[in-house]
Design a protein around this motif. Sequence first.
Motif, PDB file in Angstrom:
ATOM      1  N   ARG A   1     -85.932  74.054  83.842  1.00  0.00           N
ATOM      2  CA  ARG A   1     -85.659  72.717  84.399  1.00  0.00           C
ATOM      3  C   ARG A   1     -84.367  72.160  83.822  1.00  0.00           C
ATOM      4  N   SER A   2     -84.158  72.373  82.527  1.00  0.00           N
ATOM      5  CA  SER A   2     -82.949  71.833  81.887  1.00  0.00           C
ATOM      6  C   SER A   2     -81.688  72.488  82.438  1.00  0.00           C
ATOM      7  N   MET A   3     -81.842  73.678  83.053  1.00  0.00           N
ATOM      8  CA  MET A   3     -80.677  74.346  83.645  1.00  0.00           C
ATOM      9  C   MET A   3     -80.432  73.869  85.069  1.00  0.00           C
ATOM     10  N   GLY A   4     -81.313  73.030  85.574  1.00  0.00           N
ATOM     11  CA  GLY A   4     -81.146  72.527  86.934  1.00  0.00           C
ATOM     12  C   GLY A   4     -81.783  73.421  87.986  1.00  0.00           C
ATOM     13  N   ALA A   5     -82.834  74.166  87.607  1.00  0.00           N
ATOM     14  CA  ALA A   5     -83.491  75.052  88.568  1.00  0.00           C
ATOM     15  C   ALA A   5     -84.358  74.262  89.546  1.00  0.00           C
TER      16      ALA A   5
END
Lengths: 222, 341
Positions: free
Chosen positions: A129-133
């Motif tokens: 999530r933190s990678m923007g997935a």
Amino acid sequence: MLSELFPNVRWEDMWQATYDTLYMTIISTAATFIIGLIVGIVLFLTSPHQIWANKIANFITGSLVNIFRSIPFIVLIILLIPFTKFLLGTIRGVEAALPALIIGAAPFYARMVLIALREIDKGVIEAARSMGAKTFTIIWKVLIPESMPALLSGITVTAVTLVGYTAMAGIIGAGGLGNLAFIDGFQRSRDDVTLMATIIILIIVFIIQFIGDFITTKTDKR
Amino acid sequence: MIELKDISKIYKTKNGEIAAVKNVNLTVHKGEIFGIIGYSGAGKSTMIRLLNGLEKPTSGSVIVNGQPISSISGNKLRQARQKISMIFQHFNLLWSRTVAENIAFPLEIAGVPAAERKVRVKELIDLVGLSGRENAYPSQLSGGQKQRVGIARALANNPEVLLCDEATSALDPETTDSILELLLDINKRLGLTIVLITHEMHVIRKICHRVAVMEAGQVVETGDVLQVFQQPQADITKNFVMQVSGTKDSKDSIEQILANYPTGKIVKLTFIGNKTEQPIISQLIKQFNVEVNIVHGNISQTASGPYGTLIVQILGEDSNVQKALNLLNSIEIQTEVIEHA
């Protein structure tokens, strides 16, 4: 020698029954894998603190799974007769066994999928999530691969259960080894037919378990 | 670069409301390494997750890299997150992927074509010093190597901000230092803004330019690292400073000296910058005819210069001792007379 030990076995029928059992097992396992996976993922993602956390959706899905999981298979087959008839126009033959097999096994597998997904490290999902997935990416590239060994050992157990279910479905005339053992073996008191059908079912189960264990170990890089 | 305005985060639990973060205002400049220190439960985990929108504030606004993180969502937030990377205490690598595949993951998310991904992954593996391990699985790596993969993965999409969530807390001291050096190097080379949370003052001392101290959801102290080390204001900050200056260990020896030498004065001196290199003690002895007994000494390097503490016992005629203390005060050395341990 075989014909001396098994005088009443008509091998042509036995192979046809084996083919039918394999056919029912393979198709229903494949369908159970896909449906169970989807339902399991929905159950997981709608549970508290997850991406789609939603009490109502989780309750409805969970209840449906529990209801179908707790109906004894033999009763489920009978309950599903009208549905099968509507779907396929008949309640006899290998195809006719499929709806009951899938509806009986998919909820069972969905629970195993849920257990497998809960075992995934929460941090890995957070990292994605933190990678923007996107959620789809998380499902496809995190949830499924990270739980693959458990998903595979789960489907192995389910496939073995499905072999047993096909035998039960045989009783209502779906064909397969169970059908042969019941009609030809039990009802006509030909014990050698029952024994042969049992041996073949055992071999099928062993092969499924072996393949399942092998692939599970292969995919596990932990 | 980063601006937090009147941030509060309140969790509703069965036992009532819990404020994880209370009325926090904070600014982090571009290119600096900013540390947030606090004990567990102080709210630092929540704070750092506010910066990439993994947590939303109950009130207040978060602006990172020009993006109002606290109010955007969906695709916009996902785009913004590609420029705000994060590394984690437990690394959070995918065990099912090799080192190279783990590093490629954020590139896949950003839609970078396969050929470009390959080139970029190679660069990153070299940058973090993991050449030769690209096809290893995380289970085959040591903790330090895993964190290097984590860092490479975080840098993949050329972020503007790197968030470090207790990134060295699961590592041994030596590995911690090598990871901190890597972070410092990245900060200098790429001009990356780094925000880190930790409970170890050592980490703050080693790489941070500025620090915020958190306690019970509030920021109780902020400032340049050297200044905070020299003049800690809040009690909790003093405790943290003791972690690295080692004065906690010398408590016993001070007690003993106080007991053994009821005469004279026990003085704690705190030096910063180039004053650590001056021969102050010999100057005292020569000039004022006093005896100086060293109880404890320590010099630490910080990102913005050296920092030292020295505890001494000064013996001699009262007037001479007083003159010595006056000299120490006049040359801007932080001086504290200790009466009780």
